[in-house]
Write a protein that holds these residues in place. Structure first.
Motif, PDB file in Angstrom:
ATOM      1  N   PHE A  46      35.643  41.758  37.120  1.00  0.00           N
ATOM      2  CA  PHE A  46      36.124  40.396  37.384  1.00  0.00           C
ATOM      3  C   PHE A  46      36.471  40.221  38.858  1.00  0.00           C
ATOM      4  N   ILE A  47      37.188  41.187  39.424  1.00  0.00           N
ATOM      5  CA  ILE A  47      37.572  41.098  40.831  1.00  0.00           C
ATOM      6  C   ILE A  47      36.334  41.014  41.722  1.00  0.00           C
ATOM      7  N   TRP A  48      35.331  41.816  41.422  1.00  0.00           N
ATOM      8  CA  TRP A  48      34.114  41.827  42.235  1.00  0.00           C
ATOM      9  C   TRP A  48      33.368  40.497  42.111  1.00  0.00           C
ATOM     10  N   GLU A  49      33.291  39.981  40.893  1.00  0.00           N
ATOM     11  CA  GLU A  49      32.582  38.728  40.674  1.00  0.00           C
ATOM     12  C   GLU A  49      33.260  37.576  41.416  1.00  0.00           C
ATOM     13  N   HIS A  50      34.593  37.637  41.540  1.00  0.00           N
ATOM     14  CA  HIS A  50      35.354  36.554  42.176  1.00  0.00           C
ATOM     15  C   HIS A  50      35.932  36.999  43.517  1.00  0.00           C
ATOM     16  N   ARG A  51      35.204  37.868  44.205  1.00  0.00           N
ATOM     17  CA  ARG A  51      35.699  38.457  45.454  1.00  0.00           C
ATOM     18  C   ARG A  51      35.863  37.450  46.583  1.00  0.00           C
TER      19      ARG A  51
END
Length: 294
Positions: A46-51
């Motif tokens: 999730f963090i990577w997708e919404h970085r």
């Protein structure tokens, strides 16, 4: 704030930052279990997708990711963003995850991002959340900086969002879910900085497993074992409905010397719980507003 990578949340690095050289004595099986219980791979995805998101935008994406169905009761009680005043928003803390995310998204959107949380410093490991947080660790060196950090937050140009219980709610003997007594800091600092206080009640509960662990931890352990399970509880609560009740602002002048700051904190806590339909209803009928679903 951590650099955002495909492995931003790394249990082994967190353990090393907390334990130093002693981290090597943590059994590998325990490390593997910790990665599972905090959903390390899912959270990192999730963090990577919404970085590229941070602050309010990141919070709103998190609300959608968790498929939260939110109803706001008393939204008209949120003070106008252009009235020139600063406020302290205080809420019960039944969940430990979704409640903070949802309230941050609502207050942050209403006030164009001009708010800050006082949070456990572990949450500073979430890059999208860190810009709107004042991370607090009451132990070690940072523990000595706690009063200064709180002071800086209240004297800033941001609204403050707090969970005055410090820990999330516990199960009571009668089966109800209720906060521990609220701490007085929000009273003393709101009076000092002339901030009116807005009480909030957030509906919801965690699993029975969580409350059993919390009861054992609170009674027998010198640390908050239950906190480790909060991410897993968050995933268990995906797709659920939550009601948020926002009360009318309480003028800071209310908190006079007729009661101690701790007594006033308890009074505000009771006022927040009265916003819930399971408690005596506040005067007037609150207007309903529903957050749009993604």
């Amino acid at each position: 704030m951590n650099e955002i990578t495909e492995k931003t949340i790394d249990i082994e690095k967190i353990l090393h930052s907390k334990l130093g050289s002693k981290a090597r004595y943590v059994p590998r099986l325990l490390v593997k279990w910790l990665k599972k219980i905090i959903h390390q791979d899912q959270v990192n995805a999730f963090i990577w997708e919404h970085r590229d998101e941070s602050g309010v935008e990141w919070l709103e994406s998190t609300v959608r990711y968790l498929k939260m169905d939110i109803r706001i009761i008393g939204k008209e009680n949120l003070p106008p963003k252009d009235d020139g005043k600063l406020y302290t928003f205080v809420s019960n803390h039944p969940l430990g995850g979704q409640d903070g995310v949802a309230l941050g998204s609502i207050i942050g959107r209403h006030y164009d991002g001009r708010f800050r949380y006082l949070v456990n410093d572990l949450l500073m490991n979430l890059p999208g959340l860190a810009p709107v947080c004042i991370g607090i660790n009451k132990t070690g060196r940072q523990g000595r900086d706690f009063p200064r950090m709180v002071e800086a937050g209240f004297k800033s140009d941001n609204h403050m969002l707090m969970f005055p219980a410090g820990l999330n709610s516990r199960k009571q003997k009668d089966g109800s879910i209720h906060d521990l007594p609220w701490k007085k800091t929000f009273i003393t600092k709101s009076v000092e900085c002339h901030r009116d206080v807005v009480p909030i009640y957030f509906s919801g509960r965690n699993s029975e497993r969580f409350y059993r662990i919390a009861k054992f931890s609170d009674r027998w352990l010198p640390f908050n074992l239950a906190m480790i399970f909060l991410v897993d509880e968050m995933y268990r609560n995906v797709g659920k409905h939550f009601d948020i009740y926002i009360g009318k602002p309480i003028p800071w002048q209310t908190f006079d010397k007729s009661r101690t700051p701790q007594e006033w904190a308890q009074w505000v806590q009771e006022e927040a719980y009265k916003l819930s339909p399971s408690q005596p209803s506040p005067s007037g009928r609150a207007q309903l507003a529903r957050l749009p679903k993604a």
